[in-house]
Enzyme design. Structure first.
Site, PDB file in Angstrom:
ATOM      1  N   HIS A 196       0.819  -1.220   0.000  1.00  0.00           N
ATOM      2  CA  HIS A 196       0.000   0.000   0.000  1.00  0.00           C
ATOM      3  C   HIS A 196       0.854   1.272   0.000  1.00  0.00           C
ATOM      4  CE1 HIS A 196       0.284  -0.394   4.532  1.00  0.00           C
ATOM      5  NE2 HIS A 196       0.436   0.920   4.412  1.00  0.00           N
ATOM      6  N   ASP A 238       0.234  -7.697   1.480  1.00  0.00           N
ATOM      7  CA  ASP A 238       0.601  -6.292   1.632  1.00  0.00           C
ATOM      8  C   ASP A 238       2.117  -6.113   1.627  1.00  0.00           C
ATOM      9  OD1 ASP A 238       0.200  -3.591   1.814  1.00  0.00           O
ATOM     10  OD2 ASP A 238      -0.007  -3.575   3.997  1.00  0.00           O
ATOM     11  N   SER A 286       4.919   3.035   7.820  1.00  0.00           N
ATOM     12  CA  SER A 286       4.510   1.869   7.048  1.00  0.00           C
ATOM     13  C   SER A 286       5.614   1.429   6.088  1.00  0.00           C
ATOM     14  CB  SER A 286       3.245   2.197   6.242  1.00  0.00           C
ATOM     15  OG  SER A 286       2.711   1.026   5.663  1.00  0.00           O
TER      16      SER A 286
END
Length: 365
Positions: A161, A191, A306
């Site tokens: 993402h 992911d 992230s």
């Protein structure tokens, strides 16, 4: 058992040595007194024609007394050699060799020096050079995430993402040097994504650990670029294992696109949407989602972390940070987005190692 040691030339003490003549009347060689010299030059006297007294016992006795000492010394030396070999083996298993385990082509990464092991400062010094900031430009704007360098020529692992929908990817090293990167492969179901820097060589790399050995309560360090603050270090513990976390597969259908989870620059909304326990946090994850088992940590994570690293105290990567819970601005009673409240999640590194060949082949794209 204690050995009875006798002084040089001494006879057994249980009987008087004079009661043992060296000739008897019945012996054909018995008779008058006889004298001579022992092996050590000591004069002795006996009976004529009789056998001379036995040689002194000292040389043999003294050698026997020294042998156990020499043997113990030899055993101690051998034990030292074996112990050193074992320590070297343990160091190899826990240190650089672990980087190659389960991940073909991964070079050995930099781990914490022995003197700094177990300290946040030692982990930060060893691993920070292998953590990068990723800037992803898309039609929605520019967002910021993090990544982990795993090969010297610039292979970098991050979250899917972080780079999903990106038209251009720029990577900034801890030194400030920037590179353009290309997507090698992605796995939206996990992911995870793999990107490669153009023209890079000789980069510092991270060592991949073993997430199956992680226990609740283990100390951990998180490194990333929250809100574009490159190389930010936080620490905490592993709060829980095997949490089911759901995130968006790509930027379609979710509010804010790929910029929503990374904060800050341009189109990013500062949120980081995910689902946990049947509820949605930080916004709408959209219709295309994926669920994975995650490590939960209370190390502070914020938008921009992230894709960064969750690291054990040996300097090994045990997870890829992927989601965090931040209360809404209304709930926080403030006009701005709230930060970390100690609920962060990371993809276990063993999931990455099992998926690495697929990412390199581009089969998951």
């Amino acid at each position: 058992m204690t050995e009875n040691l006798r002084p040089s030339g001494a006879h057994p003490t249980d009987q008087d040595p004079t009661s043992y003549p060296y000739a008897s009347p019945s012996h054909p060689y018995g008779g008058a007194a006889h004298s001579g010299t022992a092996h050590d030059g000591t004069a002795y006297a006996g009976t004529a024609g009789g056998y001379p007294p036995p040689p002194p016992y000292a040389p043999t006795t003294r050698r026997k007394a020294k042998r156990p000492v020499a043997l113990l010394a030899a055993v101690a030396i051998a034990a030292g050699v074996i112990g050193g070999g074992a320590a070297t083996l343990v160091g190899q298993l826990n240190g650089q060799d672990s980087a190659a385990t389960g991940a073909s082509g991964v070079v050995n990464g930099t781990t914490v020096s022995q003197s700094s092991k177990g300290t946040v400062a030692g982990v930060a010094e060893a691993v920070s050079p292998a953590i990068v900031e990723i800037g992803a430009a898309s039609s929605a704007g520019r967002s910021t995430g993090s990544g982990v360098v795993i090969t010297e020529d610039g292979e970098i692992v991050t979250n899917n993402h972080v780079i999903s929908g990106a038209q251009q990817i720029q990577v900034t090293l801890s030194t400030g040097k920037t590179y353009t990167a290309d997507v090698v492969g992605t796995d939206p179901d996990k992911d995870l994504a793999l990107i490669k820097l153009r023209g890079a060589s000789g980069l510092k790399t991270a060592a991949l650990g073993d997430s199956s050995q992680v226990k609740v309560g283990d100390q951990v360090v998180a490194i990333g670029s929250p809100e574009g603050l490159t190389g930010t270090v936080t620490s905490g513990i592993v709060s829980a294992l095997d949490r089911d976390v759901t995130v968006a597969k790509d930027d379609s259908g979710s509010s804010g696109g790929s910029g929503q989870g990374q904060g800050g620059q341009g189109g990013g909304s500062g949120q980081w949407p995910f689902e946990f326990g049947g509820q949605q946090f930080n916004g709408d994850t959209g219709e295309q989602t994926t669920t994975y088992k995650a490590l939960q940590t209370d190390a502070s994570l914020n938008p921009g972390n992230s894709g960064g690293a969750l690291i054990n105290m040996d300097g090994e990567i045990i997870g890829i940070n992927s989601a965090m819970y931040a209360p809404s601005s209304a709930a926080a009673g403030s006009g701005s987005s709230a930060g970390s409240v100690g609920l962060g999640f990371a993809i276990p590194v063993n999931t990455l190692k099992a998926d690495l060949d697929t990412l390199r082949a581009g089969d998951g794209s």
